[in-house]
Design a protein around this motif. Structure first.
Motif, PDB file in Angstrom:
ATOM      1  N   GLN A  71       0.831  -1.207   0.000  1.00 16.94           N
ATOM      2  CA  GLN A  71       0.000   0.000   0.000  1.00 16.94           C
ATOM      3  C   GLN A  71       0.865   1.256   0.000  1.00 16.94           C
ATOM      4  OE1 GLN A  71      -0.305  -2.545   2.177  1.00 16.94           O
ATOM      5  NE2 GLN A  71      -2.324  -3.399   1.802  1.00 16.94           N
ATOM      6  N   LYS A  72       1.959   1.236   0.758  1.00 19.21           N
ATOM      7  CA  LYS A  72       2.865   2.381   0.801  1.00 19.21           C
ATOM      8  C   LYS A  72       3.553   2.553  -0.546  1.00 19.21           C
ATOM      9  CE  LYS A  72       4.980   5.801   2.761  1.00 19.21           C
ATOM     10  NZ  LYS A  72       4.250   7.018   3.121  1.00 19.21           N
ATOM     11  N   VAL A  73       3.954   1.456  -1.178  1.00 20.89           N
ATOM     12  CA  VAL A  73       4.574   1.520  -2.507  1.00 20.89           C
ATOM     13  C   VAL A  73       3.603   2.159  -3.495  1.00 20.89           C
ATOM     14  CG1 VAL A  73       5.411   0.145  -4.461  1.00 20.89           C
ATOM     15  CG2 VAL A  73       6.157  -0.395  -2.131  1.00 20.89           C
ATOM     16  N   ARG A  74       2.352   1.771  -3.432  1.00 23.26           N
ATOM     17  CA  ARG A  74       1.339   2.352  -4.326  1.00 23.26           C
ATOM     18  C   ARG A  74       1.202   3.851  -4.066  1.00 23.26           C
ATOM     19  NH1 ARG A  74      -3.648   3.616  -5.920  1.00 23.26           N
ATOM     20  NH2 ARG A  74      -4.732   2.439  -7.517  1.00 23.26           N
ATOM     21  N   SER A  75       1.131   4.230  -2.813  1.00 28.04           N
ATOM     22  CA  SER A  75       1.006   5.640  -2.438  1.00 28.04           C
ATOM     23  C   SER A  75       2.213   6.445  -2.927  1.00 28.04           C
ATOM     24  CB  SER A  75       0.861   5.758  -0.922  1.00 28.04           C
ATOM     25  OG  SER A  75       0.731   7.097  -0.535  1.00 28.04           O
ATOM     26  N   LEU A  76       3.412   5.905  -2.730  1.00 28.85           N
ATOM     27  CA  LEU A  76       4.628   6.576  -3.206  1.00 28.85           C
ATOM     28  C   LEU A  76       4.632   6.696  -4.725  1.00 28.85           C
ATOM     29  CD1 LEU A  76       7.232   4.853  -0.871  1.00 28.85           C
ATOM     30  CD2 LEU A  76       6.566   7.267  -0.817  1.00 28.85           C
ATOM     31  N   SER A  77       4.154   5.667  -5.402  1.00 33.11           N
ATOM     32  CA  SER A  77       4.090   5.681  -6.861  1.00 33.11           C
ATOM     33  C   SER A  77       3.173   6.792  -7.362  1.00 33.11           C
ATOM     34  CB  SER A  77       3.593   4.330  -7.386  1.00 33.11           C
ATOM     35  OG  SER A  77       4.453   3.286  -7.000  1.00 33.11           O
ATOM     36  N   ILE A  78       2.028   6.940  -6.741  1.00 32.61           N
ATOM     37  CA  ILE A  78       1.068   7.979  -7.136  1.00 32.61           C
ATOM     38  C   ILE A  78       1.666   9.361  -6.892  1.00 32.61           C
ATOM     39  CG2 ILE A  78      -1.159   9.025  -6.543  1.00 32.61           C
ATOM     40  CD1 ILE A  78      -2.134   6.078  -6.014  1.00 32.61           C
ATOM     41  N   ALA A  79       2.268   9.556  -5.723  1.00 45.27           N
ATOM     42  CA  ALA A  79       2.873  10.854  -5.403  1.00 45.27           C
ATOM     43  C   ALA A  79       4.045  11.149  -6.335  1.00 45.27           C
ATOM     44  CB  ALA A  79       3.324  10.889  -3.949  1.00 45.27           C
ATOM     45  N   ALA A  80       4.867  10.161  -6.621  1.00 43.70           N
ATOM     46  CA  ALA A  80       6.013  10.363  -7.521  1.00 43.70           C
ATOM     47  C   ALA A  80       5.537  10.729  -8.923  1.00 43.70           C
ATOM     48  CB  ALA A  80       6.887   9.108  -7.560  1.00 43.70           C
ATOM     49  N   ASN A  81       4.486  10.089  -9.385  1.00 44.27           N
ATOM     50  CA  ASN A  81       3.923  10.406 -10.695  1.00 44.27           C
ATOM     51  C   ASN A  81       3.465  11.867 -10.733  1.00 44.27           C
ATOM     52  OD1 ASN A  81       2.979   9.655 -13.365  1.00 44.27           O
ATOM     53  ND2 ASN A  81       0.916   9.783 -12.517  1.00 44.27           N
ATOM     54  N   ALA A  82       2.799  12.318  -9.678  1.00 40.32           N
ATOM     55  CA  ALA A  82       2.354  13.711  -9.596  1.00 40.32           C
ATOM     56  C   ALA A  82       3.555  14.660  -9.571  1.00 40.32           C
ATOM     57  CB  ALA A  82       1.484  13.912  -8.359  1.00 40.32           C
ATOM     58  N   TYR A  83       4.595  14.289  -8.845  1.00 43.71           N
ATOM     59  CA  TYR A  83       5.800  15.117  -8.754  1.00 43.71           C
ATOM     60  C   TYR A  83       6.435  15.281 -10.134  1.00 43.71           C
ATOM     61  CZ  TYR A  83      10.279  16.898  -7.074  1.00 43.71           C
ATOM     62  OH  TYR A  83      11.385  17.684  -6.863  1.00 43.71           O
ATOM     63  N   VAL A  84       6.604  14.176 -10.829  1.00 41.54           N
ATOM     64  CA  VAL A  84       7.228  14.187 -12.152  1.00 41.54           C
ATOM     65  C   VAL A  84       6.422  15.064 -13.112  1.00 41.54           C
ATOM     66  CG1 VAL A  84       7.666  12.711 -14.168  1.00 41.54           C
ATOM     67  CG2 VAL A  84       8.455  12.007 -11.905  1.00 41.54           C
ATOM     68  N   LYS A  85       5.104  14.935 -13.067  1.00 42.20           N
ATOM     69  CA  LYS A  85       4.248  15.747 -13.936  1.00 42.20           C
ATOM     70  C   LYS A  85       4.319  17.223 -13.564  1.00 42.20           C
ATOM     71  CE  LYS A  85       0.981  12.198 -15.314  1.00 42.20           C
ATOM     72  NZ  LYS A  85      -0.391  11.695 -15.197  1.00 42.20           N
ATOM     73  N   GLN A  86       4.261  17.519 -12.262  1.00 41.16           N
ATOM     74  CA  GLN A  86       4.267  18.921 -11.821  1.00 41.16           C
ATOM     75  C   GLN A  86       5.551  19.639 -12.218  1.00 41.16           C
ATOM     76  OE1 GLN A  86       3.006  19.778  -7.797  1.00 41.16           O
ATOM     77  NE2 GLN A  86       4.233  21.623  -7.709  1.00 41.16           N
ATOM     78  N   TYR A  87       6.686  18.958 -12.102  1.00 40.64           N
ATOM     79  CA  TYR A  87       7.972  19.599 -12.366  1.00 40.64           C
ATOM     80  C   TYR A  87       8.548  19.267 -13.742  1.00 40.64           C
ATOM     81  CZ  TYR A  87       7.769  21.009  -7.537  1.00 40.64           C
ATOM     82  OH  TYR A  87       7.364  21.570  -6.352  1.00 40.64           O
ATOM     83  N   GLY A  88       7.802  18.514 -14.543  1.00 41.20           N
ATOM     84  CA  GLY A  88       8.265  18.196 -15.898  1.00 41.20           C
ATOM     85  C   GLY A  88       9.577  17.436 -15.920  1.00 41.20           C
ATOM     86  N   ILE A  89       9.721  16.486 -15.024  1.00 46.65           N
ATOM     87  CA  ILE A  89      10.954  15.702 -14.897  1.00 46.65           C
ATOM     88  C   ILE A  89      11.035  14.678 -16.023  1.00 46.65           C
ATOM     89  CG2 ILE A  89      12.259  14.117 -13.415  1.00 46.65           C
ATOM     90  CD1 ILE A  89      11.983  16.853 -12.113  1.00 46.65           C
ATOM     91  N   SER A  90      12.187  14.602 -16.670  1.00 42.60           N
ATOM     92  CA  SER A  90      12.375  13.604 -17.730  1.00 42.60           C
ATOM     93  C   SER A  90      13.571  12.694 -17.442  1.00 42.60           C
ATOM     94  CB  SER A  90      12.543  14.306 -19.083  1.00 42.60           C
ATOM     95  OG  SER A  90      13.670  15.159 -19.050  1.00 42.60           O
ATOM     96  N   LEU A  91      13.966  12.623 -16.185  1.00 43.57           N
ATOM     97  CA  LEU A  91      15.086  11.769 -15.774  1.00 43.57           C
ATOM     98  C   LEU A  91      14.602  10.362 -15.455  1.00 43.57           C
ATOM     99  CD1 LEU A  91      16.688  14.247 -13.196  1.00 43.57           C
ATOM    100  CD2 LEU A  91      17.441  13.836 -15.547  1.00 43.57           C
ATOM    101  N   ASP A  92      15.545   9.409 -15.433  1.00 44.90           N
ATOM    102  CA  ASP A  92      15.230   8.092 -14.888  1.00 44.90           C
ATOM    103  C   ASP A  92      14.876   8.267 -13.418  1.00 44.90           C
ATOM    104  OD1 ASP A  92      15.763   6.772 -17.278  1.00 44.90           O
ATOM    105  OD2 ASP A  92      17.835   6.310 -16.724  1.00 44.90           O
ATOM    106  N   ILE A  93      14.028   7.377 -12.913  1.00 47.57           N
ATOM    107  CA  ILE A  93      13.581   7.481 -11.520  1.00 47.57           C
ATOM    108  C   ILE A  93      13.921   6.191 -10.790  1.00 47.57           C
ATOM    109  CG2 ILE A  93      11.594   7.801  -9.988  1.00 47.57           C
ATOM    110  CD1 ILE A  93      10.233   9.267 -12.318  1.00 47.57           C
ATOM    111  N   ARG A  94      14.353   6.360  -9.553  1.00 49.70           N
ATOM    112  CA  ARG A  94      14.693   5.225  -8.690  1.00 49.70           C
ATOM    113  C   ARG A  94      14.008   5.433  -7.339  1.00 49.70           C
ATOM    114  NH1 ARG A  94      20.510   5.701  -7.724  1.00 49.70           N
ATOM    115  NH2 ARG A  94      20.126   6.313  -5.586  1.00 49.70           N
ATOM    116  N   PHE A  95      13.578   4.339  -6.730  1.00 51.70           N
ATOM    117  CA  PHE A  95      12.966   4.388  -5.414  1.00 51.70           C
ATOM    118  C   PHE A  95      13.886   3.698  -4.412  1.00 51.70           C
ATOM    119  CE2 PHE A  95       9.511   5.059  -8.281  1.00 51.70           C
ATOM    120  CZ  PHE A  95       8.633   5.887  -7.606  1.00 51.70           C
ATOM    121  N   ASP A  96      14.307   4.437  -3.405  1.00 52.30           N
ATOM    122  CA  ASP A  96      15.191   3.910  -2.360  1.00 52.30           C
ATOM    123  C   ASP A  96      14.493   3.951  -1.009  1.00 52.30           C
ATOM    124  OD1 ASP A  96      17.049   3.953  -4.412  1.00 52.30           O
ATOM    125  OD2 ASP A  96      18.456   5.283  -3.389  1.00 52.30           O
ATOM    126  N   ILE A  97      14.993   3.156  -0.100  1.00 51.26           N
ATOM    127  CA  ILE A  97      14.578   3.214   1.301  1.00 51.26           C
ATOM    128  C   ILE A  97      15.826   3.475   2.121  1.00 51.26           C
ATOM    129  CG2 ILE A  97      13.599   1.967   3.264  1.00 51.26           C
ATOM    130  CD1 ILE A  97      12.138   0.168   1.212  1.00 51.26           C
TER     131      ILE A  97
END
Length: 121
Positions: A71-97
């Motif tokens: 559930q947390k992974v899903r939540s992070l995925s949704i927020a990251a998608n919004a972040y990328v769209k808001q800031y127009g990011i075109s870089l590769d993305i990695r998720f770390d803990i």
């Protein structure tokens, strides 16, 4: 503020310091999208890195990084998608803990799991 919030904030401070020592450029802390948040957003060698920070006083009951549920992974995925769209990011993305074990008065341990999970929506 509740003690667990203080420990969590301290853990994020430790994680930011650790990442900066590793050469990461911190873009945002506690970035929010609706009721979801990204603990740390950074750049590492041309890659956008979304970092979830888990802080525990000890790991008596479970490893801190096991607290990142599907559930947390899903939540992070949704927020990251919004972040990328808001800031127009075109870089590769990695998720770390990053896990911080300890508290401000004790010696602590910092562990980073790179590419900890794949996002999904």
């Amino acid at each position: 503020m509740a003690l667990h919030n203080d420990i969590g904030r301290w853990g994020e401070d430790v994680a930011v310091s650790y990442l900066q020592q590793q050469g990461y450029v911190i873009l945002h802390r506690d970035w929010s999208y609706r009721h979801r948040d990204l603990d740390i957003v950074a750049i590492d060698k041309g890659t956008l890195v979304i970092i979830e920070v888990k802080t525990r006083r000890d790991e008596r009951y479970a490893n801190a990084d096991e607290a990142v549920t599907p559930q947390k992974v899903r939540s992070l995925s949704i927020a990251a998608n919004a972040y990328v769209k808001q800031y127009g990011i075109s870089l590769d993305i990695r998720f770390d803990i990053i896990t911080i074990v300890g508290q401000p008065t004790d010696i602590h341990e910092v562990r980073q799991v790179k590419d900890a999970f794949l996002p999904f929506i």
